[in-house]
Design a protein around this motif. Structure first.
Motif, PDB file in Angstrom:
ATOM      1  N   LEU A 276      55.334 118.826 -32.120  1.00 35.63           N
ATOM      2  CA  LEU A 276      56.048 117.565 -31.578  1.00 35.63           C
ATOM      3  C   LEU A 276      57.686 117.763 -31.876  1.00 35.63           C
ATOM      4  N   VAL A 277      58.178 117.426 -31.147  1.00 34.99           N
ATOM      5  CA  VAL A 277      59.868 117.529 -31.085  1.00 34.99           C
ATOM      6  C   VAL A 277      60.220 116.217 -31.136  1.00 34.99           C
ATOM      7  N   SER A 278      61.382 116.011 -31.835  1.00 32.61           N
ATOM      8  CA  SER A 278      61.922 114.700 -32.255  1.00 32.61           C
ATOM      9  C   SER A 278      63.822 114.968 -32.073  1.00 32.61           C
ATOM     10  N   LEU A 279      64.363 113.994 -31.685  1.00 38.45           N
ATOM     11  CA  LEU A 279      65.881 113.855 -31.768  1.00 38.45           C
ATOM     12  C   LEU A 279      66.301 113.727 -33.200  1.00 38.45           C
TER      13      LEU A 279
ATOM     14  N   ALA B 128      65.068 114.277 -22.177  1.00 42.36           N
ATOM     15  CA  ALA B 128      63.582 113.952 -22.149  1.00 42.36           C
ATOM     16  C   ALA B 128      63.100 113.569 -23.462  1.00 42.36           C
ATOM     17  N   LEU B 129      63.860 113.811 -24.603  1.00 39.85           N
ATOM     18  CA  LEU B 129      63.486 113.318 -25.537  1.00 39.85           C
ATOM     19  C   LEU B 129      63.832 111.714 -25.948  1.00 39.85           C
TER      20      LEU B 129
ATOM     21  N   LEU C 206      55.579 120.281 -27.246  1.00 33.67           N
ATOM     22  CA  LEU C 206      56.221 121.441 -26.465  1.00 33.67           C
ATOM     23  C   LEU C 206      55.648 121.381 -24.910  1.00 33.67           C
ATOM     24  N   LYS C 207      54.216 121.399 -24.893  1.00 28.87           N
ATOM     25  CA  LYS C 207      53.680 121.126 -23.541  1.00 28.87           C
ATOM     26  C   LYS C 207      54.308 120.134 -22.474  1.00 28.87           C
TER      27      LYS C 207
ATOM     28  N   VAL D 112      67.489 118.775 -32.814  1.00 30.13           N
ATOM     29  CA  VAL D 112      66.136 118.398 -32.788  1.00 30.13           C
ATOM     30  C   VAL D 112      65.471 118.820 -34.037  1.00 30.13           C
ATOM     31  N   THR D 113      64.235 118.204 -34.462  1.00 29.45           N
ATOM     32  CA  THR D 113      63.350 118.691 -35.435  1.00 29.45           C
ATOM     33  C   THR D 113      62.079 118.737 -34.882  1.00 29.45           C
ATOM     34  N   THR D 114      61.154 119.580 -35.465  1.00 32.19           N
ATOM     35  CA  THR D 114      59.765 119.768 -35.201  1.00 32.19           C
ATOM     36  C   THR D 114      58.769 119.182 -36.236  1.00 32.19           C
TER      37      THR D 114
END
Length: 145
Positions: free
Chosen positions: A94-97, A46-47, A54-55, A81-83
């Motif tokens: 937000l979440v990032s690869l 998804a990323l 997160l939502k 991942v990192t946030t």
């Protein structure tokens, strides 16, 4: 019970059977890159098109917010991942690869393609297209409940 009821029941049973097989194959592939579940693979996928909240991740993967938070924490611990806080709304995470997450996804995609080729070997493209539309409609109908 009429024929359509029997067909619906058969479809549901076959979807569960297919799901069990996909879970088994997916879990094996995911473990090869250090993931602990197929759901973590879903999150990385998804990323792959960019950072998500997160939502948004929960909505895309059909995972509850509570479960999503725990999965993201485990992915962070594994450095997949990192946030970070959204610049325009600090309440949003937000979440990032990470690079490790991108490498894991590349590995999974490569081996996933090989497995998919074997799984879909004797099914025509128009049948697959129709099947995919049916699955999307089934998910949409079930998600309304």
């Amino acid at each position: 019970m009429d024929n359509s009821d029997h067909l619906h029941g058969s479809i549901v049973v076959n979807i569960f059977r297919c799901s069990n097989l996909l879970e088994r194959i997916g879990r094996k592939l995911a473990s090869e890159v250090g993931l602990t579940s197929v759901h973590q693979w879903f999150i990385l996928s998804a990323l792959s098109n960019g950072d998500l909240s997160l939502k948004q991740l929960g909505k895309n993967t059909l995972v509850t917010k509570q479960n999503m938070t725990g999965m993201i924490e485990r992915l962070k611990q594994g450095q997949f991942v990192t946030t970070y806080e959204a610049h325009d709304d600090r309440r949003m995470t937000l979440v990032s690869l990470t690079e490790k997450g991108k490498q894991a996804l590349t590995h999974l995609d490569r081996f996933g393609i090989t497995n998919n080729e074997a799984s879909f070997e004797h099914i025509k493209l128009d049948e697959l297209t129709s099947f995919n539309r049916c699955l999307q409609q089934l998910i949409e109908n079930m998600n309304k409940e």
